[in-house]
Design a protein around this motif. Structure first.
Motif, PDB file in Angstrom:
ATOM      1  N   LEU A 263       0.817  -1.216   0.000  1.00 59.92           N
ATOM      2  CA  LEU A 263       0.000   0.000   0.000  1.00 59.92           C
ATOM      3  C   LEU A 263       0.853   1.270   0.000  1.00 59.92           C
ATOM      4  CD1 LEU A 263      -3.044  -0.925   2.238  1.00 59.92           C
ATOM      5  CD2 LEU A 263      -3.096  -0.142  -0.132  1.00 59.92           C
ATOM      6  N   GLY A 264       2.142   1.130   0.230  1.00 49.79           N
ATOM      7  CA  GLY A 264       3.033   2.278   0.090  1.00 49.79           C
ATOM      8  C   GLY A 264       3.002   2.861  -1.318  1.00 49.79           C
ATOM      9  N   PHE A 265       2.706   2.021  -2.302  1.00 53.49           N
ATOM     10  CA  PHE A 265       2.638   2.495  -3.688  1.00 53.49           C
ATOM     11  C   PHE A 265       1.469   3.440  -3.937  1.00 53.49           C
ATOM     12  CE2 PHE A 265       5.251  -1.366  -4.486  1.00 53.49           C
ATOM     13  CZ  PHE A 265       6.361  -0.710  -5.034  1.00 53.49           C
ATOM     14  N   VAL A 266       0.520   3.501  -3.020  1.00 51.78           N
ATOM     15  CA  VAL A 266      -0.597   4.443  -3.141  1.00 51.78           C
ATOM     16  C   VAL A 266      -0.056   5.875  -3.201  1.00 51.78           C
ATOM     17  CG1 VAL A 266      -2.658   5.353  -1.974  1.00 51.78           C
ATOM     18  CG2 VAL A 266      -2.253   2.898  -2.054  1.00 51.78           C
ATOM     19  N   GLY A 267       1.106   6.089  -2.593  1.00 51.85           N
ATOM     20  CA  GLY A 267       1.723   7.410  -2.608  1.00 51.85           C
ATOM     21  C   GLY A 267       2.088   7.907  -3.992  1.00 51.85           C
ATOM     22  N   LEU A 268       2.123   7.011  -4.952  1.00 48.64           N
ATOM     23  CA  LEU A 268       2.410   7.437  -6.318  1.00 48.64           C
ATOM     24  C   LEU A 268       1.242   8.193  -6.936  1.00 48.64           C
ATOM     25  CD1 LEU A 268       4.198   4.214  -7.627  1.00 48.64           C
ATOM     26  CD2 LEU A 268       5.259   6.403  -7.017  1.00 48.64           C
ATOM     27  N   VAL A 269       0.029   7.994  -6.398  1.00 47.04           N
ATOM     28  CA  VAL A 269      -1.151   8.648  -6.971  1.00 47.04           C
ATOM     29  C   VAL A 269      -1.913   9.513  -5.977  1.00 47.04           C
ATOM     30  CG1 VAL A 269      -1.489   6.979  -8.838  1.00 47.04           C
ATOM     31  CG2 VAL A 269      -2.528   6.563  -6.620  1.00 47.04           C
ATOM     32  N   VAL A 270      -1.694   9.309  -4.685  1.00 42.89           N
ATOM     33  CA  VAL A 270      -2.409  10.062  -3.660  1.00 42.89           C
ATOM     34  C   VAL A 270      -1.384  10.722  -2.735  1.00 42.89           C
ATOM     35  CG1 VAL A 270      -3.998   9.887  -1.697  1.00 42.89           C
ATOM     36  CG2 VAL A 270      -4.354   8.461  -3.713  1.00 42.89           C
ATOM     37  N   PRO A 271      -1.462  12.037  -2.569  1.00 40.62           N
ATOM     38  CA  PRO A 271      -0.532  12.672  -1.641  1.00 40.62           C
ATOM     39  C   PRO A 271      -0.613  12.033  -0.250  1.00 40.62           C
ATOM     40  CG  PRO A 271      -1.740  14.326  -2.881  1.00 40.62           C
ATOM     41  CD  PRO A 271      -2.371  12.986  -3.183  1.00 40.62           C
ATOM     42  N   PHE A 272       0.528  11.714   0.306  1.00 44.22           N
ATOM     43  CA  PHE A 272       0.664  11.058   1.609  1.00 44.22           C
ATOM     44  C   PHE A 272       0.057   9.659   1.639  1.00 44.22           C
ATOM     45  CE2 PHE A 272       0.538  15.649   2.435  1.00 44.22           C
ATOM     46  CZ  PHE A 272       1.839  15.818   2.920  1.00 44.22           C
ATOM     47  N   GLY A 273      -0.333   9.139   0.488  1.00 47.54           N
ATOM     48  CA  GLY A 273      -0.906   7.805   0.415  1.00 47.54           C
ATOM     49  C   GLY A 273       0.075   6.723   0.818  1.00 47.54           C
ATOM     50  N   HIS A 274       1.367   6.988   0.635  1.00 43.46           N
ATOM     51  CA  HIS A 274       2.372   5.997   1.010  1.00 43.46           C
ATOM     52  C   HIS A 274       2.400   5.761   2.523  1.00 43.46           C
ATOM     53  CE1 HIS A 274       4.444   9.802   1.562  1.00 43.46           C
ATOM     54  NE2 HIS A 274       5.388   9.180   2.239  1.00 43.46           N
ATOM     55  N   ILE A 275       1.926   6.741   3.282  1.00 40.36           N
ATOM     56  CA  ILE A 275       1.815   6.581   4.743  1.00 40.36           C
ATOM     57  C   ILE A 275       0.390   6.185   5.114  1.00 40.36           C
ATOM     58  CG2 ILE A 275       1.937   7.759   6.977  1.00 40.36           C
ATOM     59  CD1 ILE A 275       4.140   9.545   5.735  1.00 40.36           C
TER      60      ILE A 275
END
Length: 129
Positions: free
Chosen positions: A24-36
């Motif tokens: 789910l860290g890869f979410v940060g590639l599309v959502v700001p702060f998504g990697h956290i």
């Protein structure tokens, strides 16, 4: 490092949830702060009664926070030291290396978690305990 952190080589559901915490860290590639936020949300929801998910989710969140801090330091240094041609090139190289480490370690952690093995990220501040 613990090879197997739960009984009999692993509960597949716990392994899959732990894999999710890492990927789910890869979410940060599309959502700001998504990697956290991605790993944090899954960890907070599924940690109770799942010791492996609790351990690996906490590790994933700690890594993402640490990665953010290291990236902020690298970007800040590159902006401060922009007065020569060599320093910005080195800063860009450092950021590329950080990005490669980020991707490779998350994939490695997910593979280990899929086998029921606990993974410890390198250069990670253990802020959540």
């Amino acid at each position: 490092m613990n090879q197997i952190t739960h009984a009999n080589g692993g509960d597949h559901n716990q392994n899959n949830l732990a894999v999710g915490c890492h990927l789910l860290g890869f979410v940060g590639l599309v959502v700001p702060f998504g990697h956290i936020l991605g790993p944090l949300a899954l960890w907070l929801i599924k940690r109770e009664g799942n010791p492996f998910v609790d351990d690996q989710g906490r590790e994933a969140v700690n890594f993402q926070i640490s990665f953010s801090l290291w990236s902020i330091i690298a970007v800040t240094l590159s902006l401060v030291l922009v007065w020569t041609v060599i320093i910005p090139v080195l800063a860009v190289i450092a950021l590329v290396i950080l990005a490669i480490i980020w991707v490779v370690t998350m994939i490695l952690a997910a593979v280990r978690a899929s086998r029921g093995e606990a993974y410890r990220y390198p250069f990670t501040l253990r802020l959540l305990s």
